[in-house]
Write an enzyme that holds these catalytic residues in place. Structure first.
Site, PDB file in Angstrom:
ATOM      1  N   LYS A 190       0.776  -1.246   0.142  1.00  0.00           N
ATOM      2  CA  LYS A 190       0.173   0.445   0.001  1.00  0.00           C
ATOM      3  C   LYS A 190       0.547   1.052  -0.008  1.00  0.00           C
ATOM      4  CE  LYS A 190      -4.212   1.223   1.020  1.00  0.00           C
ATOM      5  NZ  LYS A 190      -5.270  -0.470  -0.078  1.00  0.00           N
TER       6      LYS A 190
HETATM    7  P1  NAD Z   1     -13.300   7.829  -2.225  1.00  0.00           P
HETATM    8  O1  NAD Z   1     -11.790   8.615  -2.255  1.00  0.00           O
HETATM    9  O2  NAD Z   1     -13.573   6.983  -4.033  1.00  0.00           O
HETATM   10  O3  NAD Z   1     -13.836   8.187  -1.320  1.00  0.00           O
HETATM   11  C1  NAD Z   1     -14.110   7.987  -0.156  1.00  0.00           C
HETATM   12  C2  NAD Z   1     -15.516   8.406   0.769  1.00  0.00           C
HETATM   13  O4  NAD Z   1     -15.453   8.335   1.962  1.00  0.00           O
HETATM   14  C3  NAD Z   1     -15.944   9.997  -0.168  1.00  0.00           C
HETATM   15  O5  NAD Z   1     -17.341  10.118  -0.253  1.00  0.00           O
HETATM   16  C4  NAD Z   1     -16.148  10.905   1.152  1.00  0.00           C
HETATM   17  O6  NAD Z   1     -16.539  11.869   1.146  1.00  0.00           O
HETATM   18  C5  NAD Z   1     -16.437  10.238   2.387  1.00  0.00           C
HETATM   19  N1  NAD Z   1     -15.437  10.823   3.298  1.00  0.00           N
HETATM   20  C6  NAD Z   1     -14.208  10.502   3.240  1.00  0.00           C
HETATM   21  N2  NAD Z   1     -13.941  10.881   5.480  1.00  0.00           N
HETATM   22  C7  NAD Z   1     -15.194  10.446   5.697  1.00  0.00           C
HETATM   23  C8  NAD Z   1     -15.663  11.407   6.527  1.00  0.00           C
HETATM   24  N3  NAD Z   1     -15.034  11.823   7.636  1.00  0.00           N
HETATM   25  N4  NAD Z   1     -17.266  11.394   7.501  1.00  0.00           N
HETATM   26  C9  NAD Z   1     -17.559  10.378   6.362  1.00  0.00           C
HETATM   27  N5  NAD Z   1     -17.614  10.246   5.163  1.00  0.00           N
HETATM   28  C10 NAD Z   1     -15.815  10.697   4.730  1.00  0.00           C
HETATM   29  O7  NAD Z   1     -12.878   5.930  -1.623  1.00  0.00           O
HETATM   30  P2  NAD Z   1     -12.776   5.141  -2.120  1.00  0.00           P
HETATM   31  O8  NAD Z   1     -12.164   4.504  -3.372  1.00  0.00           O
HETATM   32  O9  NAD Z   1     -14.600   4.630  -1.789  1.00  0.00           O
HETATM   33  O10 NAD Z   1     -12.034   3.802  -0.722  1.00  0.00           O
HETATM   34  C11 NAD Z   1     -13.379   4.043   0.587  1.00  0.00           C
HETATM   35  C12 NAD Z   1     -12.520   2.835   1.245  1.00  0.00           C
HETATM   36  O11 NAD Z   1     -12.954   1.863   0.860  1.00  0.00           O
HETATM   37  C13 NAD Z   1     -11.197   3.291   1.453  1.00  0.00           C
HETATM   38  O12 NAD Z   1     -11.148   2.739   2.859  1.00  0.00           O
HETATM   39  C14 NAD Z   1     -10.797   2.857   0.963  1.00  0.00           C
HETATM   40  O13 NAD Z   1      -9.024   2.075   1.700  1.00  0.00           O
HETATM   41  C15 NAD Z   1     -11.327   1.150   0.952  1.00  0.00           C
HETATM   42  N6  NAD Z   1     -11.569   0.384  -0.835  1.00  0.00           N
HETATM   43  C16 NAD Z   1     -11.496   0.809  -1.612  1.00  0.00           C
HETATM   44  C17 NAD Z   1     -11.248  -0.119  -2.746  1.00  0.00           C
HETATM   45  C18 NAD Z   1     -11.297   0.464  -3.865  1.00  0.00           C
HETATM   46  O14 NAD Z   1     -11.152  -0.532  -4.714  1.00  0.00           O
HETATM   47  N7  NAD Z   1     -11.516   2.091  -4.056  1.00  0.00           N
HETATM   48  C19 NAD Z   1     -11.271  -1.540  -2.060  1.00  0.00           C
HETATM   49  C20 NAD Z   1     -10.855  -2.120  -1.158  1.00  0.00           C
HETATM   50  C21 NAD Z   1     -11.094  -1.408  -0.355  1.00  0.00           C
END
Ligand code: NAD
Length: 433
Positions: free
Chosen positions: A119
């Site tokens: 990561k």
């Molecule tokens: P992203 O940046 O697309 O979206 C993040 C979201 O979280 C946004 O809507 C933002 O407004 C919200 N957010 C951030 N801080 C916040 C808070 N304090 N309170 C409420 N909402 C808040 O990110 P993503 O890719 O959707 O990733 C989200 C999670 O999923 C992360 O933990 C990431 O590691 C995990 N994840 C992502 C993937 C992927 O394929 N993108 C895969 C596995 C896990």
């Protein structure tokens, strides 16, 4: 008994959301003890193999050069190349990426795919950077990482604050530094790219899709169907938005959604597509006329069958866990539940579908993208969804079996399945020299 005030609750929250790596270490340690993991394998997996930190200058639009710090943590590669996202967020730090890298090792091992865990990311505020600045930031970061990434060595993907465009910039920078003959094959250096530049069908929705498969398996095991469920989701980015869309398309009612701008609720179900259009137009969730604006803390008390934290880590604290009115927490985000909150969920008989199982769809479809790049193939989305569902169902069955065999919770069981595979690989290969 006196009530805990909001300020007391947040002081408690700060105390319990300390080191994310410590959370990961405790989860790992619990499973290692239950399954009696080999001591040597245990000590190897307790820390990452490599910690790469790079400091580099980036030219801003006004001509100044600012220094940025980037990380790439390579936790383990006994099962295959390091694999995991690149995060752009002000909270990115060594402790956080170490935890996220370790979770990738266990997630890939649980999914049964030939990848290890890594990561990385940059501590920055991407929303304050222009597109050109983000491009220079990404290219300079990739250049600074040099041969620390590669299609057979370490393969980044999108995460919080990054998307397909960042991956294409990363790929292009990498390809411009390798021999011309290796350029086509080298596209597999990152996954989560745009379709035009070698991305896979279904990768954008993969994590949200996988989260919905997990909800479906959970419902089936309890004689329910997704179409009868009510769901609340924190996060309206890649994972949260696709989970909301897909769950709605499966007939579930999405009754509350929260992101960093605010929270909205409608007990009759939110029109997710309309909310997405509203959020794209206004830059936030608030003021959507087909749902009520609700308080950020009231969100956690939403009455629902499934609560899906899909934003960032440490969001589900013990104070919030006490307020939940749900049957199951489905961890779309990585590490959303603190150790103390998990204890509260256990006491309250609220189930958990752990992150390394629930959000594994992203890395599984990244694996499909990697195969397609290497074989110059393009798979149809129906095939991808079918294969993803089958792989997640297999993991689900193994976790259920391990939970019964070891009489343990679902997170510990998921770790046990992953750790068993890692232990077997070390036993067969031996520990060098
Ligand atoms: P992203 O940046 O697309 O979206 C993040 C979201 O979280 C946004 O809507 C933002 O407004 C919200 N957010 C951030 N801080 C916040 C808070 N304090 N309170 C409420 N909402 C808040 O990110 P993503 O890719 O959707 O990733 C989200 C999670 O999923 C992360 O933990 C990431 O590691 C995990 N994840 C992502 C993937 C992927 O394929 N993108 C895969 C596995 C896990």
């Amino acid at each position: 008994m006196s009530k805990t005030t909001i300020s007391e609750a947040s002081a408690l929250d700060n105390e319990e959301t300390g080191s994310l790596y410590e959370t990961a270490r405790q989860q790992f340690s619990r499973a290692a003890t239950v399954m009696e993991l080999d001591d040597s394998v245990r000590s190897i997996l307790e820390q990452p193999k490599n910690e790469v930190i790079v400091n580099f200058p980036v030219r801003m639009d006004d001509g100044r050069h600012l220094m940025f710090r980037g990380y790439r943590i390579q936790h383990n590669n006994i099962l295959g190349p390091y694999k995991g996202g690149m995060r752009y967020h002000p909270d990115v730090n060594l402790d956080e990426v170490k935890a996220l890298a370790a979770w990738m090792t266990f997630k890939s091992a649980l999914a049964g795919i030939p990848f290890g865990g890594g990561k990385g990311g940059i501590s920055c505020r991407p929303w304050e950077l222009s597109s050109e600045e983000q491009m220079r930031l990404t290219r300079r970061f990739t250049h600074s990482l040099g041969t620390n990434i590669g299609p057979d060595y370490d393969i980044p993907a999108p995460d919080v604050g990054t998307n397909a465009q960042h991956m294409v910039w990363m790929m292009d920078t990498y390809l411009n530094s390798v021999n011309a003959h290796d350029r086509n094959r080298g596209r597999a250096v990152v996954t989560g790219k745009t379709l035009t530049c070698g991305g896979s069908e279904g990768r954008d929705k993969a994590t949200g899709q996988g989260v919905c498969f997990a909800v479906e398996f959970w419902a089936q095991a309890r004689g329910l169907t997704v179409s009868n469920l009510t769901i609340a989701i924190q996060g309206f980015g890649n994972v949260g938005c696709f989970a909301a869309r897909i769950a709605s398309a499966m007939g579930a009612k999405v009754v509350a959604i929260q992101d960093h701008t605010g929270a909205v609720a409608n007990p009759s179900g939110i029109d997710v597509e309309a909310l997405k259009a509203h959020s794209d137009k206004t830059g936030g969730l608030g003021g959507f006329d087909a749902a009520d604006d609700i308080d950020a803390e009231a969100f956690w008390a939403t009455e629902c069958d499934a609560m899906i934290p899909a934003a960032i880590e440490n969001q589900l604290t013990s104070a919030r866990a006490r307020r939940l009115q749900t049957k199951v927490v489905v961890e779309g985000a990585n590490g959303p539940t603190t150790i103390r909150a998990e204890q509260v969920l256990k006491e309250r008989d609220i189930e958990i579908i752990p992150d390394i199982l629930a959000n594994g769809g992203g890395v599984i479809v990244s694996f499909f993208e990697w195969i397609q790049n290497r074989n110059c193939e393009r798979w149809e989305v129906k095939l991808i969804d079918r294969r993803l569902r089958r792989m997640m169902m297999r993991s689900w069955a193994l976790v259920t079996e391990a939970a019964e065999q070891h009489d343990c919770d679902s997170r510990t069981a998921a770790y046990i399945v992953a750790l068993q595979r890692l232990q077997d690989a070390y036993a067969e290969r031996g520990i060098f020299p």
